[in-house]
Every structure is written in structure tokens, then in C-alpha cells.
Design an enzyme around this catalytic site. Structure first.
Site, PDB file in Angstrom:
ATOM      1  N   ARG A  26       8.590 -35.181  38.212  1.00  0.00           N
ATOM      2  CA  ARG A  26       9.438 -35.617  39.328  1.00  0.00           C
ATOM      3  C   ARG A  26       9.234 -37.096  39.669  1.00  0.00           C
ATOM      4  NH1 ARG A  26      11.385 -31.130  42.464  1.00  0.00           N
ATOM      5  NH2 ARG A  26      12.259 -29.766  40.886  1.00  0.00           N
ATOM      6  N   ARG A  35      13.447 -38.613  43.953  1.00  0.00           N
ATOM      7  CA  ARG A  35      12.455 -38.258  44.956  1.00  0.00           C
ATOM      8  C   ARG A  35      11.978 -39.425  45.794  1.00  0.00           C
ATOM      9  NH1 ARG A  35      10.845 -32.849  45.884  1.00  0.00           N
ATOM     10  NH2 ARG A  35      12.613 -31.845  44.943  1.00  0.00           N
ATOM     11  N   ARG A  77      21.633 -43.298  44.263  1.00  0.00           N
ATOM     12  CA  ARG A  77      21.861 -41.894  43.926  1.00  0.00           C
ATOM     13  C   ARG A  77      23.243 -41.389  44.343  1.00  0.00           C
ATOM     14  NH1 ARG A  77      22.939 -37.089  44.739  1.00  0.00           N
ATOM     15  NH2 ARG A  77      21.551 -35.361  45.171  1.00  0.00           N
ATOM     16  N   ASP A 121      18.378 -31.663  35.159  1.00  0.00           N
ATOM     17  CA  ASP A 121      17.772 -30.533  35.867  1.00  0.00           C
ATOM     18  C   ASP A 121      17.772 -29.313  34.960  1.00  0.00           C
ATOM     19  OD1 ASP A 121      16.865 -29.868  38.863  1.00  0.00           O
ATOM     20  OD2 ASP A 121      17.767 -28.088  37.974  1.00  0.00           O
ATOM     21  N   TYR A 127      16.349 -17.875  39.035  1.00  0.00           N
ATOM     22  CA  TYR A 127      17.437 -18.438  39.860  1.00  0.00           C
ATOM     23  C   TYR A 127      18.719 -17.642  39.684  1.00  0.00           C
ATOM     24  CZ  TYR A 127      14.583 -22.510  40.974  1.00  0.00           C
ATOM     25  OH  TYR A 127      13.592 -23.328  41.447  1.00  0.00           O
TER      26      TYR A 127
END
Ligand code: CP3
Length: 356
Positions: free
Chosen positions: A31, A35, A44, A80, A157
Site C-alpha cells: 500500500r 493512501r 487521484r 486492486d 468478497y
């Protein structure tokens, strides 16, 4: 820095993955992209991270930011683990501040019909393009790490429909309909494998399989329901000659199984001292880790003392990649990570047996 003559001329990160002496202890942070960096938040944009990932120039720039700022020894692709399942139309998104969410979770055999194979060039051309840009722009001594989610973590998930604390639906399916669970895991393994092979073909020089939530399982359940599917991914990469890293959180009891699945490097979280973890995975694999990310929020003397403890436990053995035990926390002061990289580079002995 003293570079011992035995040290490989290869990128320190790749040398360490292969358990060869390196000119320094390589360090990168899970990460690290996104972040905590203010320059990330400036570029972003709004909305789901999945929209940012679809813009190759932007995603490449975000990947490069921590390399410039911290001087880390590897770049991790800004993407991701849910990108492949999003791309094949399973109704997956990432809700800001929440994590992956799924419109219609997968809970029974009939739901498997909705899963199809990933065609990387058609389904995720933006990932391929981002990797190609990075392969051109990164210096040769800073390899790009491609990654994918391991079947269990992605399945959790898809089955839960959102982040979970106890994985109740996932374990219910695993135990009550093991054949359905195996088919789901096998299908996700093919998605992750296709994604990883495409990333390597586009220029990624190492890969990491994130089984972040595998630590929710007892070893017997991991062996019975999970191991073969992650092993399929590692075996499917064997011809590509890139180091394969396997990581999960709270995996103390699973560490030998993570190695058995076929990894060259096992990522260790902060709950097991790294020398103890290395004894559990055996001398035939490299280790990556394992400073507690929360230690990076403490005054730097505390961060430094804990980082020195990790280095001392490794004792200069070749095959250690310094990292956190999990991802950088959003509230981390980037200045602390800069100093941490300097410390690891200045004080680590990368299997040379020579203190620098
Ligand atoms: O710096 C990097 O590590 C590169 C990019 C990366 C992201 N996700 C970007 C991201 C990587 C390697 C991941 C992997 C990932 N995604 C994992 C495995 C690693 C781990 O931390 O255990 C998991 C479990 C996910 C699923 C996921 N995506 C979660 C749980 C979240 C957090 C939700 C939140 O906001 O707290 C995401 C969103 C996400 N993926 C962010 C980033 C930078 C944060 C949100 C954003 O910037 O929009």
C-alpha cells in the site's frame, strides 16, 4: 554502503527474492501507492478507485510517486485485487472508505454461471497499458511487482458482498457445499492466473499473490479447501521466471502451507517474529516483512528500534525483503517512511556478511 564482491549485480529486490546476496536490503511497502501521500490525493480525483485504475497515465504516475519519494527498491502496480472480477461484469465496485462491495453476492451453484474467463487484452487493456508505461519508465534496479488476489480472499468478497469480520457466508458455503466452493475457487484461480501472466508479459518482473484474509482459516480448512487453488496459480507461472510472493495476514499457523503452495517468497505479517516465521517456512524460500504498520505512526525512535529488531532477527541472511507486516496506514507521515527506507539501506546487511 559497502557492496561486497559476492553481491549480485541484479536489482537488490530480485536478488533477495532469489535468496542471493544483494548490495543492500531491499525495501518496499505494501500500500505504498496511494493512501498516505499528499501528491496522491492531489491527482487521484473523485469516485471509485476503479475509475482511477482505468486511466493508465494516472495509474502509472501514482505507482511512481512512492518510488520517487521514498527511494524504495520495488514498485507495486496501482490496481486492486478486484479488478478482474469487476472487469468480467460481476457487479463489483470499491466503495470509498469501505472496500469491495458486490451487487449480487455469489451464494449458490447457479451464481457460478455469471463467471466467465478473463481476456486481459479486451477486459483490462488499461492494466496492460499501465504496466507497459511503467516497464519503460522505472529504472532497471526498481522492478515492478504485478499482483492478484488469491482465490480465498477474492471469494470472500464475492460471497459476503462486502468486507467481513467473521466470513460466515464464506465458511458456510465452504462447509455446506464444498463442490460449489471448489468450483468458485477454481474459477477465480484462472482469473488471477490470466491477470498475472498478462502483467508479466507486459513487463512486471515479480508477482505477489495477496491472500490477505486466509488467516481466517484453520490449517486443516486451508489445506482442504484453499491450498490447491493457490498452488494452481503459482504452478501456472513457473515457466515465466519471475519471483512469486505469497502474502496473508494472521497466517502464523499457515506459513508452511503458504510456502507449500509454491511461493519463492513468503510475506510475513507482524504477529510472528521474522526469524520464527523463517524457521516455519524453511530455508528454501525468501521472506518479506514484517514491521507493524502502526509502528510507523509512533515517534521515529520507536519505528527505528522496531525496524532494527527485524534486521537483527534476520541477521544478514540473504533472502530478506524488508516490508511492513501489512499495508501502510492512511494516516502515516510520509517523512517517517522516507527515514525508514534510509535506515534499512544504511543498516541492513543483505546477505553479504558485511556491516555497512
Ligand atoms: O500501494 C499498493 O499496494 C498498490 C495498490 C493496491 C491497492 N489495493 C489499491 C487500493 C493493492 C496491492 C491492493 C490490494 C488489495 N485490495 C488487497 C490486498 C492487500 C491488503 O491490503 O491486504 C485487498 C484486501 C484489497 C481490497 C480493498 N481495496 C480494500 C480492503 C480497500 C480499502 C478500502 C478503504 O478505503 O479502506 C480497497 C481500496 C483501495 N485499493 C485503496 C487503494 C489505494 C484505498 C482507497 C482509494 O484510494 O480509493
Amino acid at each position: 554502503m559497502v557492496a561486497a564482491s559476492a553481491a549480485s549485480t541484479e536489482a537488490p529486490f530480485l536478488a533477495a527474492c532469489r535468496r542471493q546476496p544483494a548490495t543492500r536490503v531491499p525495501v518496499w511497502f505494501m500500500r505504498q501507492a496511494g493512501r498516505s501521500l499528499p501528491e496522491y490525493h492531489r491527482i487521484r480525483g473523485e469516485g471509485s478507485i476503479l475509475q482511477a485504475i482505468k486511466q493508465p497515465e494516472l495509474a502509472a504516475e501514482i505507482t511512481l510517486q512512492p518510488v520517487r519519494r521514498y527511494g524504495v527498491d520495488a514498485a507495486i502496480l496501482y490496481s486492486d485485487i478486484v479488478v478482474p472480477v469487476h472487469a468480467i461484469g460481476l457487479g463489483v465496485d470499491i466503495a470509498p472508505g469501505v472496500g469491495p462491495v458486490v451487487d449480487e453476492p455469489i451464494r449458490r451453484a447457479a451464481d457460478l454461471e455469471r463467471i466467465r474467463a478473463l481476456e486481459p487484452d479486451e477486459d483490462v487493456p488499461y492494466v496492460q497499458e499501465t504496466v507497459r508505461i511503467l516497464a519503460r519508465e522505472l529504472p532497471p534496479e526498481v522492478p515492478l511487482i504485478g499482483f492478484a488476489g488469491a482465490p480465498f480472499t477474492v471469494a470472500s468478497y464475492l460471497i459476503e458482498g462486502r468486507p467481513s469480520r467473521d466470513y460466515a457466508h464464506t465458511k458456510a458455503l465452504m462447509w455446506s457445499e464444498p463442490a460449489t466452493f471448489h468450483r468458485l475457487m477454481a474459477a477465480i484461480a484462472e482469473l488471477s492466473l490470466a491477470s498475472l501472466r498478462a502483467q508479466v508479459e507486459a513487463g512486471a518482473r515479480a508477482v505477489q499473490l495477496f491472500d490477505s484474509w486466509a488467516g481466517a482459516l484453520a490449517p486443516d480448512d486451508y489445506r482442504e479447501h484453499v491450498l490447491a487453488h493457490s498452488a494452481r496459480i503459482f504452478a501456472g507461472l513457473a515457466d515465466l521466471d519471475v519471483p512469486r510472493i505469497h502474502f496473508g495476514v494472521t497466517t502464523g499457523e499457515l506459513l508452511p502451507l503458504l510456502a507449500e503452495a509454491g511461493a519463492d517468497v513468503v510475506g510475513v505479517d507482524f504477529r510472528v517474529p521474522i526469524d520464527v516465521a523463517w524457521a516455519r517456512v524453511g530455508p528454501g524460500v525468501a521472506v518479506q516483512g514484517n514491521l507493524d504498520p502502526v509502528a510507523c505512526l509512533a515517534p521515529f525512535e520507536v519505528t527505528a528500534a522496531k525496524a532494527r529488531d527485524v534486521l537483527a532477527r534476520v541477521g544478514g541472511r540473504p533472502g530478506h525483503i524488508f516490508n511492513l507486516g501489512h499495508g501502510v496506514l492512511p494516516q502515516t507521515d510520509p517523512a517517517n517512511l522516507e527515514r525508514l527506507v534510509e535506515l534499512v539501506h544504511a543498516e541492513g546487511r543483505a546477505g553479504t556478511g558485511v556491516a555497512s
